[in-house]
Design a protein around this motif. Structure first.
Motif, PDB file in Angstrom:
ATOM      1  N   LEU A   5       0.829  -1.198   0.000  1.00 44.12           N
ATOM      2  CA  LEU A   5       0.000   0.000   0.000  1.00 44.12           C
ATOM      3  C   LEU A   5       0.868   1.253   0.000  1.00 44.12           C
ATOM      4  O   LEU A   5       0.593   2.218  -0.728  1.00 44.12           O
ATOM      5  N   THR A   6       1.934   1.253   0.825  1.00 44.04           N
ATOM      6  CA  THR A   6       2.831   2.403   0.887  1.00 44.04           C
ATOM      7  C   THR A   6       3.490   2.653  -0.463  1.00 44.04           C
ATOM      8  O   THR A   6       3.598   3.801  -0.918  1.00 44.04           O
ATOM      9  N   ILE A   7       3.928   1.588  -1.102  1.00 42.55           N
ATOM     10  CA  ILE A   7       4.566   1.714  -2.416  1.00 42.55           C
ATOM     11  C   ILE A   7       3.578   2.258  -3.444  1.00 42.55           C
ATOM     12  O   ILE A   7       3.915   3.122  -4.260  1.00 42.55           O
ATOM     13  N   THR A   8       2.334   1.771  -3.382  1.00 38.64           N
ATOM     14  CA  THR A   8       1.308   2.244  -4.314  1.00 38.64           C
ATOM     15  C   THR A   8       1.036   3.729  -4.127  1.00 38.64           C
ATOM     16  O   THR A   8       0.939   4.490  -5.101  1.00 38.64           O
ATOM     17  N   ILE A   9       0.923   4.154  -2.862  1.00 29.77           N
ATOM     18  CA  ILE A   9       0.683   5.572  -2.568  1.00 29.77           C
ATOM     19  C   ILE A   9       1.871   6.412  -3.041  1.00 29.77           C
ATOM     20  O   ILE A   9       1.689   7.479  -3.645  1.00 29.77           O
ATOM     21  N   ARG A  10       3.083   5.925  -2.783  1.00 26.65           N
ATOM     22  CA  ARG A  10       4.276   6.654  -3.223  1.00 26.65           C
ATOM     23  C   ARG A  10       4.288   6.817  -4.731  1.00 26.65           C
ATOM     24  O   ARG A  10       4.539   7.904  -5.258  1.00 26.65           O
ATOM     25  N   ASN A  11       4.034   5.736  -5.447  1.00 29.97           N
ATOM     26  CA  ASN A  11       4.074   5.786  -6.904  1.00 29.97           C
ATOM     27  C   ASN A  11       2.995   6.719  -7.461  1.00 29.97           C
ATOM     28  O   ASN A  11       3.223   7.444  -8.432  1.00 29.97           O
ATOM     29  N   LEU A  12       1.820   6.691  -6.846  1.00 33.04           N
ATOM     30  CA  LEU A  12       0.738   7.572  -7.275  1.00 33.04           C
ATOM     31  C   LEU A  12       1.114   9.034  -7.047  1.00 33.04           C
ATOM     32  O   LEU A  12       0.903   9.888  -7.917  1.00 33.04           O
ATOM     33  N   LEU A  13       1.703   9.304  -5.887  1.00 32.25           N
ATOM     34  CA  LEU A  13       2.112  10.667  -5.562  1.00 32.25           C
ATOM     35  C   LEU A  13       3.182  11.168  -6.519  1.00 32.25           C
ATOM     36  O   LEU A  13       3.132  12.307  -7.005  1.00 32.25           O
ATOM     37  N   LEU A  14       4.145  10.310  -6.837  1.00 29.61           N
ATOM     38  CA  LEU A  14       5.189  10.689  -7.786  1.00 29.61           C
ATOM     39  C   LEU A  14       4.606  10.970  -9.167  1.00 29.61           C
ATOM     40  O   LEU A  14       5.023  11.916  -9.845  1.00 29.61           O
ATOM     41  N   SER A  15       3.643  10.168  -9.573  1.00 30.52           N
ATOM     42  CA  SER A  15       3.014  10.365 -10.879  1.00 30.52           C
ATOM     43  C   SER A  15       2.273  11.691 -10.941  1.00 30.52           C
ATOM     44  O   SER A  15       2.326  12.408 -11.948  1.00 30.52           O
ATOM     45  N   VAL A  16       1.574  12.036  -9.865  1.00 30.46           N
ATOM     46  CA  VAL A  16       0.838  13.302  -9.813  1.00 30.46           C
ATOM     47  C   VAL A  16       1.811  14.479  -9.861  1.00 30.46           C
ATOM     48  O   VAL A  16       1.613  15.443 -10.615  1.00 30.46           O
ATOM     49  N   LEU A  17       2.877  14.409  -9.059  1.00 27.65           N
ATOM     50  CA  LEU A  17       3.863  15.488  -9.047  1.00 27.65           C
ATOM     51  C   LEU A  17       4.532  15.639 -10.408  1.00 27.65           C
ATOM     52  O   LEU A  17       4.750  16.750 -10.896  1.00 27.65           O
ATOM     53  N   ALA A  18       4.864  14.509 -11.036  1.00 26.76           N
ATOM     54  CA  ALA A  18       5.572  14.528 -12.311  1.00 26.76           C
ATOM     55  C   ALA A  18       4.736  15.122 -13.432  1.00 26.76           C
ATOM     56  O   ALA A  18       5.272  15.515 -14.478  1.00 26.76           O
ATOM     57  N   ALA A  19       3.426  15.210 -13.224  1.00 29.68           N
ATOM     58  CA  ALA A  19       2.553  15.792 -14.250  1.00 29.68           C
ATOM     59  C   ALA A  19       2.673  17.315 -14.303  1.00 29.68           C
ATOM     60  O   ALA A  19       2.255  17.933 -15.284  1.00 29.68           O
ATOM     61  N   GLY A  20       3.220  17.909 -13.260  1.00 27.30           N
ATOM     62  CA  GLY A  20       3.389  19.361 -13.227  1.00 27.30           C
ATOM     63  C   GLY A  20       4.800  19.762 -13.617  1.00 27.30           C
ATOM     64  O   GLY A  20       5.614  18.917 -14.006  1.00 27.30           O
ATOM     65  N   PRO A  21       5.115  21.055 -13.521  1.00 32.03           N
ATOM     66  CA  PRO A  21       6.469  21.520 -13.830  1.00 32.03           C
ATOM     67  C   PRO A  21       7.484  20.889 -12.876  1.00 32.03           C
ATOM     68  O   PRO A  21       7.258  20.838 -11.670  1.00 32.03           O
ATOM     69  N   ILE A  22       8.580  20.413 -13.419  1.00 36.70           N
ATOM     70  CA  ILE A  22       9.610  19.745 -12.624  1.00 36.70           C
ATOM     71  C   ILE A  22      10.931  20.494 -12.792  1.00 36.70           C
ATOM     72  O   ILE A  22      11.327  20.824 -13.921  1.00 36.70           O
ATOM     73  N   PRO A  23      11.623  20.778 -11.690  1.00 41.02           N
ATOM     74  CA  PRO A  23      12.934  21.439 -11.806  1.00 41.02           C
ATOM     75  C   PRO A  23      13.924  20.563 -12.549  1.00 41.02           C
ATOM     76  O   PRO A  23      13.849  19.336 -12.482  1.00 41.02           O
ATOM     77  N   LYS A  24      14.823  21.195 -13.251  1.00 37.96           N
ATOM     78  CA  LYS A  24      15.855  20.446 -13.969  1.00 37.96           C
ATOM     79  C   LYS A  24      17.033  20.099 -13.069  1.00 37.96           C
ATOM     80  O   LYS A  24      17.714  19.106 -13.283  1.00 37.96           O
ATOM     81  N   HIS A  25      17.301  20.958 -12.066  1.00 36.46           N
ATOM     82  CA  HIS A  25      18.510  20.794 -11.257  1.00 36.46           C
ATOM     83  C   HIS A  25      18.177  21.103  -9.798  1.00 36.46           C
ATOM     84  O   HIS A  25      17.711  22.199  -9.469  1.00 36.46           O
ATOM     85  N   VAL A  26      18.398  20.126  -8.936  1.00 40.52           N
ATOM     86  CA  VAL A  26      18.169  20.273  -7.493  1.00 40.52           C
ATOM     87  C   VAL A  26      19.453  19.924  -6.754  1.00 40.52           C
ATOM     88  O   VAL A  26      20.120  18.936  -7.087  1.00 40.52           O
ATOM     89  N   ALA A  27      19.808  20.728  -5.771  1.00 42.27           N
ATOM     90  CA  ALA A  27      21.018  20.489  -4.975  1.00 42.27           C
ATOM     91  C   ALA A  27      20.643  20.282  -3.515  1.00 42.27           C
ATOM     92  O   ALA A  27      19.664  20.850  -3.021  1.00 42.27           O
ATOM     93  N   PHE A  28      21.449  19.466  -2.839  1.00 41.27           N
ATOM     94  CA  PHE A  28      21.201  19.148  -1.431  1.00 41.27           C
ATOM     95  C   PHE A  28      22.459  19.385  -0.595  1.00 41.27           C
ATOM     96  O   PHE A  28      23.536  18.887  -0.947  1.00 41.27           O
ATOM     97  N   VAL A  29      22.306  20.119   0.495  1.00 43.63           N
ATOM     98  CA  VAL A  29      23.313  20.124   1.550  1.00 43.63           C
ATOM     99  C   VAL A  29      22.882  19.042   2.528  1.00 43.63           C
ATOM    100  O   VAL A  29      21.929  19.214   3.287  1.00 43.63           O
ATOM    101  N   MET A  30      23.585  17.921   2.476  1.00 41.71           N
ATOM    102  CA  MET A  30      23.152  16.729   3.232  1.00 41.71           C
ATOM    103  C   MET A  30      23.626  16.837   4.683  1.00 41.71           C
ATOM    104  O   MET A  30      24.563  16.178   5.104  1.00 41.71           O
ATOM    105  N   ASP A  31      22.935  17.656   5.448  1.00 38.43           N
ATOM    106  CA  ASP A  31      23.384  17.998   6.796  1.00 38.43           C
ATOM    107  C   ASP A  31      22.601  17.226   7.854  1.00 38.43           C
ATOM    108  O   ASP A  31      21.411  16.967   7.688  1.00 38.43           O
ATOM    109  N   GLY A  32      23.288  16.887   8.941  1.00 43.49           N
ATOM    110  CA  GLY A  32      22.619  16.291  10.094  1.00 43.49           C
ATOM    111  C   GLY A  32      22.978  14.852  10.376  1.00 43.49           C
ATOM    112  O   GLY A  32      22.405  14.233  11.278  1.00 43.49           O
TER     113      GLY A  32
END
Length: 264
Positions: A5-32
């Motif tokens: 169920l968790t995987i299904t919800i995750r995949n659905l959420l990713l699909s919905v997000l991917a339908a909108g504008p998506i950034p080309k470049h994202v950077a992370f300061v992997m702190d903590g």
């Protein structure tokens, strides 16, 4: 392991997000990583190992969304000042995990991701330098996405190196110019930045985890124009999809508000 169920919800959420504008470049300061370890009474090196697992998890999310370039602050030049035991553990982790990240059938191979290690790699032990060269070679022909690991890196070093390269290019040109007419512009410096040389698009979003609200000498040039900055209190090893969703939604809302068109 995640439930079906968790995987299904995750995949659905990713699909919905991917339908909108998506950034080309994202950077992370992997702190903590260290505070994560202390909060769980773990050794510091275990926090860094969990940080690597988070990198794989977040990278997969980015690739599933269609983000073409991910840049991470993996190791600062200043980190060499940390206790020797911690530095040695980080070197060991990098040697063990870099090749794992790039091997046949891995995440990078599956998604056609090219690995670039950006920074003063000559400061690393020779064994790690060899692993870096091998890992980069393993992904050299991948052309669908980019992963930049900045290590050992600082933005001030990157900018000063870009200026040095710009001047040297002028001195080495077929038609040498006098120093007083050697023009150094934003464009010439930007062309010699590590990210530009690695083929990275302009930076859309920079995220720092762990609640600290500063850039710590990371991508200072790249994020000075049009980059959205996000700071989250989540420690990097805990960072995941539900931390990322509000950031992507905020990006999409601003794109729509400004009437920009996202081209994938």
């Amino acid at each position: 392991m995640a439930s079906r169920l968790t995987i299904t919800i995750r995949n659905l959420l990713l699909s919905v997000l991917a339908a909108g504008p998506i950034p080309k470049h994202v950077a992370f300061v992997m702190d903590g990583n260290r505070r994560y370890a202390r909060s769980r009474r773990l050794e510091v090196k275990e926090g860094h190992w969990e940080g690597f697992n988070a990198l794989k998890r977040v990278l997969e999310i980015c690739l599933r969304l269609g983000i073409k370039c991910v840049t991470t602050y993996a190791f600062s030049i200043e980190n060499f000042k940390r206790p020797k035991e911690e530095v040695d553990a980080l070197m060991e982790l990098a040697e063990q995990k870099l090749l794992e990240l790039c091997q046949k059938g891995s995440l990078l191979d599956e998604h056609g991701v090219r690995l670039n290690v950006l920074g003063r790699t000559e400061l690393f032990p020779q064994s790690l330098q060899n692993v870096i060269k091998q890992a980069e070679e393993m992904t050299r022909h991948n052309d669908r996405a980019i992963l930049n690991l900045c290590m050992p890196y600082t933005s001030r070093d990157e900018i000063s190196t870009a200026v040095e390269k710009t001047v040297q290019q002028a001195l080495d040109s077929e038609y040498p110019v006098q120093w007083y007419v050697c023009e150094i512009t934003e464009k010439t410096i930007e062309a010699n930045l590590s990210t530009s040389l690695a083929g990275s698009p302009p930076l859309d979003i920079l995220i720092r985890t762990s609640g600290v609200r500063r850039l710590s000498d990371f991508l200072l040039w790249q994020c000075c124009e049009d980059t959205q900055l996000h700071f989250t209190s989540t420690y990097w090893p805990d960072f995941g999809l539900f931390d990322f969703v509000p950031i992507i939604l905020d990006y999409q809302a601003k794109v729509w508000k400004n009437g920009q068109v996202s081209v994938s």
